[in-house]
Design a protein around this motif. Structure first.
Motif, PDB file in Angstrom:
ATOM      1  N   UNK A 179     -74.261 -51.158 -16.563  1.00 54.76           N
ATOM      2  CA  UNK A 179     -73.925 -50.777 -17.879  1.00 54.76           C
ATOM      3  C   UNK A 179     -74.679 -51.577 -18.795  1.00 54.76           C
ATOM      4  N   UNK A 180     -74.429 -52.932 -18.847  1.00 54.60           N
ATOM      5  CA  UNK A 180     -74.891 -53.863 -19.977  1.00 54.60           C
ATOM      6  C   UNK A 180     -76.279 -53.934 -19.692  1.00 54.60           C
ATOM      7  N   UNK A 181     -76.972 -53.817 -18.801  1.00 59.12           N
ATOM      8  CA  UNK A 181     -78.394 -53.978 -18.551  1.00 59.12           C
ATOM      9  C   UNK A 181     -78.888 -52.526 -19.309  1.00 59.12           C
ATOM     10  N   UNK A 182     -78.460 -51.407 -19.112  1.00 55.18           N
ATOM     11  CA  UNK A 182     -78.868 -50.124 -19.698  1.00 55.18           C
ATOM     12  C   UNK A 182     -78.641 -50.106 -21.102  1.00 55.18           C
ATOM     13  N   UNK A 183     -77.626 -50.496 -21.534  1.00 65.14           N
ATOM     14  CA  UNK A 183     -77.378 -50.840 -23.059  1.00 65.14           C
ATOM     15  C   UNK A 183     -78.392 -51.612 -23.574  1.00 65.14           C
ATOM     16  N   UNK A 184     -78.648 -52.653 -22.907  1.00 64.99           N
ATOM     17  CA  UNK A 184     -79.476 -53.782 -23.644  1.00 64.99           C
ATOM     18  C   UNK A 184     -80.945 -53.238 -23.622  1.00 64.99           C
ATOM     19  N   UNK A 185     -81.244 -52.469 -22.697  1.00 63.33           N
ATOM     20  CA  UNK A 185     -82.703 -51.842 -22.560  1.00 63.33           C
ATOM     21  C   UNK A 185     -82.808 -50.535 -23.728  1.00 63.33           C
ATOM     22  N   UNK A 186     -81.701 -49.962 -24.016  1.00 69.55           N
ATOM     23  CA  UNK A 186     -81.795 -49.177 -25.230  1.00 69.55           C
ATOM     24  C   UNK A 186     -82.142 -49.817 -26.611  1.00 69.55           C
ATOM     25  N   UNK A 187     -80.969 -50.940 -26.782  1.00 66.28           N
ATOM     26  CA  UNK A 187     -81.326 -51.758 -27.772  1.00 66.28           C
ATOM     27  C   UNK A 187     -82.827 -52.356 -28.005  1.00 66.28           C
ATOM     28  N   UNK A 188     -83.063 -52.940 -27.030  1.00 64.64           N
ATOM     29  CA  UNK A 188     -84.550 -53.417 -27.013  1.00 64.64           C
ATOM     30  C   UNK A 188     -85.712 -52.214 -27.422  1.00 64.64           C
ATOM     31  N   UNK A 189     -85.489 -51.225 -26.754  1.00 66.89           N
ATOM     32  CA  UNK A 189     -86.413 -50.125 -27.225  1.00 66.89           C
ATOM     33  C   UNK A 189     -86.206 -49.663 -28.655  1.00 66.89           C
ATOM     34  N   UNK A 190     -85.114 -49.434 -29.129  1.00 69.10           N
ATOM     35  CA  UNK A 190     -84.851 -49.157 -30.551  1.00 69.10           C
ATOM     36  C   UNK A 190     -85.528 -50.037 -31.571  1.00 69.10           C
ATOM     37  N   UNK A 191     -85.146 -51.702 -31.179  1.00 68.67           N
ATOM     38  CA  UNK A 191     -85.730 -52.538 -31.929  1.00 68.67           C
ATOM     39  C   UNK A 191     -87.227 -52.575 -31.974  1.00 68.67           C
ATOM     40  N   UNK A 192     -87.830 -52.243 -30.744  1.00 71.18           N
ATOM     41  CA  UNK A 192     -89.298 -52.121 -30.666  1.00 71.18           C
ATOM     42  C   UNK A 192     -89.773 -51.084 -31.570  1.00 71.18           C
ATOM     43  N   UNK A 193     -89.121 -49.737 -31.575  1.00 73.50           N
ATOM     44  CA  UNK A 193     -89.534 -48.633 -32.277  1.00 73.50           C
ATOM     45  C   UNK A 193     -89.408 -48.828 -33.748  1.00 73.50           C
ATOM     46  N   UNK A 194     -88.078 -49.687 -34.048  1.00 72.17           N
ATOM     47  CA  UNK A 194     -87.959 -49.926 -35.413  1.00 72.17           C
ATOM     48  C   UNK A 194     -88.970 -51.001 -36.103  1.00 72.17           C
ATOM     49  N   UNK A 195     -89.481 -51.931 -35.301  1.00 73.18           N
ATOM     50  CA  UNK A 195     -90.517 -52.840 -35.774  1.00 73.18           C
ATOM     51  C   UNK A 195     -91.828 -52.148 -35.938  1.00 73.18           C
ATOM     52  N   UNK A 196     -92.099 -51.160 -34.840  1.00 75.58           N
ATOM     53  CA  UNK A 196     -93.330 -50.358 -35.067  1.00 75.58           C
ATOM     54  C   UNK A 196     -93.373 -49.620 -36.128  1.00 75.58           C
ATOM     55  N   UNK A 197     -92.349 -48.960 -36.541  1.00 76.44           N
ATOM     56  CA  UNK A 197     -92.215 -48.073 -37.858  1.00 76.44           C
ATOM     57  C   UNK A 197     -92.432 -49.036 -38.994  1.00 76.44           C
TER      58      UNK A 197
END
Length: 335
Positions: A8-26
């Motif tokens: 569960x922690x790995x999945x949450x970490x992946x979602x957080x990383x993807x969100x950070x990447x999208x935020x930075x891209x935006x």
């Protein structure tokens, strides 16, 4: 249990990383659109009316986006100062004498600034330059004008409708023309007369053209009068002589009138002879007496010729006259 929590922690970490990447891209995308991270210069333009311009609006040049609107500020003179950010790649195409115009993205789209014009011999813009502002096509003004035009069109349509209704009812000259058969016949007759007048005018024009052609024909009297100075001088001399003859005729007429008046006057002998019967009778009697005296004189002369005293004289005279007649005949024959 522990493996499930770790998953569960790995999945949450992946979602957080993807969100950070999208935020930075935006952030990078938005910053790139507003020239936050690249090289850019600031220029400005002052308008009397911002016409709805907002921060972040686009700046276009020759159909290409070259920057964004950074600030919209009021000036002390109640005008609006628009500060624009132009990227380094585009600043080398915009000249200092270019103009900034407020426009719209489409007919009712967002407001933007369009940079127009620029002379090739003028330097390129630099940081802090101010472009001249140019009034553009305000959409609201266009809509207001369009509304006024629509109202005028409605008024014109109503007028045309009323006019057509009057024509349909036969009111006015045009209505009577379309509904009154007598007026239509009169109009038809008038058109026939106009056509006839046009034909007559054409014939007159043709006759005038033919007459002018005859005037220009060489050898004709009219052509000689118009072109030959000798004929004109001769005609002028003839006219002068005719004037002299007329003057002489007038003088002769006056003299005849004077003589006639004198003939009618009994103060002179000829007038007395013509008008006084007693004088005419005396003159007639005198002429009779002269005729009788002449006859008596002839008888006396004949008696003298037979008298022996004058017979020799008359014979000599007869011979002399006969000799002169023969000499005259001989001289005529010699010539």
């Amino acid at each position: 249990m522990k493996s499930a929590e770790r998953k569960r922690s790995i999945i949450v970490g992946l979602f957080v990383l993807i969100g950070i990447i999208i935020l930075l891209a935006g952030i990078f995308v938005i910053g790139g659109q507003q020239n936050r991270f690249g090289g850019a210069i600031k220029i400005s333009a002052i308008f009397d009316n911002a016409a709805g311009l907002k921060k972040g609006g686009n700046v276009w040049f020759s159909g290409v986006k070259v920057g964004t609107i950074r600030e919209v500020n009021f000036t002390p003179s109640s005008q609006v100062e628009i500060i624009m950010v132009i990227n380094d790649e585009s600043k080398e195409y915009i000249r200092k004498d270019a103009a900034a115009v407020i426009s719209s993205e489409g007919f009712i789209g967002n407001k933007m600034i369009v940079i127009e014009g620029g002379s090739s011999d003028i330097p390129f813009i630099e940081n802090g330059d101010q472009l001249r502002a140019k009034e553009g096509n305000d959409t609201e003004a266009m809509m207001a004008t369009l509304q006024v035009n629509n109202e005028n069109l409605v008024a014109i349509t109503n007028d045309v409708k009323a006019l057509s209704e009057r024509v349909r009812r036969g009111e006015g000259t045009i209505g009577a023309f379309f509904t009154d058969s007598l007026m239509a016949e009169n109009m038809k007759a008038m058109m026939v007369n106009l056509n006839q007048a046009a034909v007559n005018s054409r014939k007159v024009s043709e006759n005038l053209a033919a007459f002018s052609a005859k005037l220009n024909t060489e050898g004709g009297l009219a052509g000689d009068l118009l072109t030959d100075t000798t004929v004109f001088a001769s005609l002028k001399s003839s006219v002068a002589q005719l004037e002299d003859i007329t003057q002489n005729a007038n003088t002769l007429t006056e003299n005849l009138n004077s003589a006639s008046s004198q003939l009618n006057n009994n103060d002179n002998a000829l007038g007395l002879l013509l008008n006084d019967e007693a004088t005419a009778e005396q003159v007639k009697q005198t002429m009779d007496n002269l005729e009788a005296s002449t006859e008596k004189l002839n008888r006396n002369m004949e008696a003298l010729q037979h008298n022996f005293l004058f017979r020799g004289f008359f014979k000599k005279e007869a011979k002399r006259l006969e000799k002169e007649e023969r000499d005259s005949i001989a001289a005529s024959n010699a010539n």
